[in-house]
Design a protein around this motif. Structure first.
Motif, PDB file in Angstrom:
ATOM      1  N   ILE A 333       0.827  -1.201   0.000  1.00 33.69           N
ATOM      2  CA  ILE A 333       0.000   0.000   0.000  1.00 33.69           C
ATOM      3  C   ILE A 333       0.866   1.258   0.000  1.00 33.69           C
ATOM      4  N   SER A 334       1.926   1.244   0.783  1.00 38.72           N
ATOM      5  CA  SER A 334       2.810   2.407   0.850  1.00 38.72           C
ATOM      6  C   SER A 334       3.451   2.681  -0.502  1.00 38.72           C
ATOM      7  N   ASP A 336       2.364   1.725  -3.517  1.00 36.11           N
ATOM      8  CA  ASP A 336       1.359   2.125  -4.509  1.00 36.11           C
ATOM      9  C   ASP A 336       0.961   3.582  -4.343  1.00 36.11           C
ATOM     10  N   THR A 337       0.677   3.988  -3.104  1.00 36.07           N
ATOM     11  CA  THR A 337       0.285   5.374  -2.876  1.00 36.07           C
ATOM     12  C   THR A 337       1.454   6.328  -3.090  1.00 36.07           C
ATOM     13  N   SER A 340       1.637   6.844  -6.807  1.00 34.83           N
ATOM     14  CA  SER A 340       0.510   7.706  -7.187  1.00 34.83           C
ATOM     15  C   SER A 340       0.772   9.153  -6.792  1.00 34.83           C
ATOM     16  N   GLY A 341       1.361   9.347  -5.625  1.00 34.41           N
ATOM     17  CA  GLY A 341       1.681  10.705  -5.182  1.00 34.41           C
ATOM     18  C   GLY A 341       2.712  11.372  -6.071  1.00 34.41           C
ATOM     19  N   CYS A 428      -9.299  -3.511  -4.045  1.00 33.82           N
ATOM     20  CA  CYS A 428      -7.991  -2.919  -3.722  1.00 33.82           C
ATOM     21  C   CYS A 428      -7.056  -2.956  -4.924  1.00 33.82           C
ATOM     22  N   GLU A 432      -5.628   0.461  -6.854  1.00 31.14           N
ATOM     23  CA  GLU A 432      -4.241   0.870  -6.995  1.00 31.14           C
ATOM     24  C   GLU A 432      -3.852   1.053  -8.458  1.00 31.14           C
ATOM     25  N   LEU A 435      -5.551   4.396  -9.675  1.00 33.91           N
ATOM     26  CA  LEU A 435      -4.869   5.614  -9.251  1.00 33.91           C
ATOM     27  C   LEU A 435      -3.693   5.932 -10.166  1.00 33.91           C
ATOM     28  N   TRP A 436      -2.897   4.932 -10.487  1.00 32.29           N
ATOM     29  CA  TRP A 436      -1.783   5.158 -11.413  1.00 32.29           C
ATOM     30  C   TRP A 436      -2.282   5.651 -12.759  1.00 32.29           C
ATOM     31  N   TYR A 439      -4.000   9.389 -12.616  1.00 36.91           N
ATOM     32  CA  TYR A 439      -3.072  10.510 -12.545  1.00 36.91           C
ATOM     33  C   TYR A 439      -2.121  10.533 -13.741  1.00 36.91           C
TER      34      TYR A 439
END
Length: 519
Positions: A333-334, A336-337, A340-341, A428, A432, A435-436, A439
């Protein structure tokens, strides 16, 4: 103790002082000895006896195993967190009272800034302390109210005390104190550590105020303005140095406590979530821990060089698989986000560039925009180079996971635990990837708007060389910035749609083959 610390941390310091973990003045040798004896007498017996029970005791009930593991890990964490208050008491006392020094002369509005920070500290401390008191009350009274005669934490004893009520109740109180003492002490220590940083933040706001109004404040003082300006700059430098010294002392005094909390929190959260998920209040339990016939199942199948069907091997392997799965999931999760960030940051920079292009009028402003655009492109290439394998693997594996999860959902009853679990997992995975792609699609759209943004600038009144340079830049921006994975997968909504369609196609094939085999 001066007003700031007294007002902000009054309840924290009073409770620690009551537990002999803090002294307002310089501690004497007798106070240190008394604190050490009380610390060892009230804190070490429960984790030690609980640890022995985990090793040599019988654990036929997984719920009890989780409760005992939760208590053992939590209390061990509290010991590591509270011991510096005994062994490093003098330095911690200096750090706590550091901000009460006359660091800087405060104005009326600046006193309001520190008062607001002090109010936040009091609010957080009160809420956290009340919460910990309620929690420890429920933990201590649960065996007495809802279970057979036992203790708040199962501990090893050489003989049973259930039939000897006089001894039982005495030892029950002793174990309860051993649980309540570290929990409540930690309940006031935990908010104290960030509260000190909150007060340091208040001093930084005061420093910012002095720097922003440096000229104004210097004019209000008596004497030469230039001389006052120089003195105020020196005061700001001194103030900044004092804040840095406090942060350094804070890190030196409380780093072990914070590290022990970070180390123990994942395991405590894991045991807590497991315990909550098995509670009958939610009307379901983990199917992996339920007995099927007479055989228990592990969450993940695998080969081990020993028999995992018997206790305590089953419970230990079960906890090991839960922990590794949880850590892997959090890491996934870390990552992936995080990616995305980063893509979101590229999109934000393109928005800033679009806004700058609409307002350029000079050639040097255009040059800055060109350099900005080149930096964005270079950063995008670096991101793709670093995370190319991660993106490609996720796209390929994502198709397989979504396909298999849909196939598994078709084999179990709707709204069953297995169905809901696979549905959540599938959501989930899709989220993920979405999100990629989302953005990444925003990067494409905003980079495609650069040509229009440049055209919307006030170029009609500019000289010819500016128009020519702007035309060259517009020619380059006609090729939108695209993020690729392995040079094949574009991070866009079209790719996300293709992944979903491919997953559905493979699922349809699997479902058809399975239907033929079952007929």
């Amino acid at each position: 103790m001066s007003s700031l610390i007294q007002e902000s941390l009054h309840i924290n310091l009073r409770v620690l002082e009551f537990f002999l973990l803090y002294t307002p003045g310089e501690p004497t040798n007798f106070q240190k000895l008394r604190s050490s004896i009380l610390f060892f007498a009230l804190m070490f017996h429960v984790p030690v006896l609980s640890g022995i029970n985990l090793i040599v005791g019988k654990h036929d009930n997984p719920m009890k195993l989780v409760d005992n593991s939760f208590g053992f890990v939590g209390l061990s964490c509290y010991i590591a967190k509270l011991w510096p208050l005994i062994g490093n008491r003098s330095k911690i006392k200096v750090c706590i009272n550091y901000l009460d020094k006359p660091i800087v002369e405060l104005r009326e509005n600046q006193k309001g800034i520190l008062q607001a920070c002090s109010k936040i500290c009091r609010r957080n401390s009160n809420i956290f302390l009340y919460y910990m008191i309620i929690s420890v009350t429920g933990f201590v009274t649960k065996p007495f109210l809802f279970e057979e005669r036992g203790f708040p934490v199962d501990v090893w004893l050489p003989t049973s005390l259930k039939d000897r009520l006089d001894v039982y109740w005495g030892f029950y109180i002793y174990v309860s104190i051993g649980v309540a003492y570290p929990v409540i002490a930690s309940g006031v220590l935990d908010p104290l550590i960030p509260s000190l940083l909150c007060l340091a933040t208040g001093h930084l706001k005061v420093l910012n105020d002095n720097l922003e109004h440096l000229d104004e404040y210097s004019s209000e003082e008596n004497g030469s303005k230039d001389s006052n300006l120089y003195k105020n700059i020196q005061k700001c430098i001194k103030h900044h140095i004092e804040i840095l010294n406090f942060v350094y002392n804070h890190q030196k005094c409380f780093s072990l406590m914070v590290f022990s909390q970070f180390l123990g929190s994942p395991m405590i959260l894991c045991f807590t979530c497991w315990n909550v998920s098995m509670d009958c209040f939610f009307n379901f339990s983990f199917t992996v821990i339920m007995e099927q016939g007479s055989q228990r199942r592990l969450p993940l199948s695998g080969w081990y060089p020993f028999n995992t069907d018997k206790s305590p091997a089953f419970e230990l392997v079960y906890i090991y698989q839960i922990l590794t799965t949880w850590i892997g999931g959090m890491g996934n999760i870390s990552m992936d986000t995080f990616i995305s960030g980063i893509i979101m940051a590229i999109s934000s920079q393109l928005s800033i560039l679009n806004n700058a292009l609409k307002n350029i009028t000079k050639n040097n402003e255009l040059v800055r925009c060109v350099f900005h655009y080149r930096i964005i492109i270079k950063f995008s290439d670096e991101v793709i180079y670093l995370f190319n394998t991660c993106l490609t693997t996720q796209f390929i594996v994502g198709v397989i996971i979504v396909c298999i999860s849909m196939f598994q959902m078709s084999l179990v009853p709707v709204l069953s635990f297995q169905f809901v679990a696979m549905l959540l997992y599938q959501m989930c995975i899709l989220l993920e990837i979405f999100l990629w792609c989302f953005y990444g699609n925003e990067v494409m759209l905003k980079s495609d708007q650069l040509t229009q943004a440049a055209y919307m600038s006030d170029w009609t009144k500019s000289p010819n060389h500016f128009k020519q340079n702007l035309l060259f830049f517009m020619t380059r921006t006609q090729f939108p910035l695209k993020l690729y994975a392995s040079g094949y997968f574009t991070l866009s909504l079209e790719t996300f749609k293709a992944i979903v369609k491919s997953s559905w196609s493979y699922f349809a094939v699997l479902n058809q083959v399975h239907s033929r085999q079952t007929q």
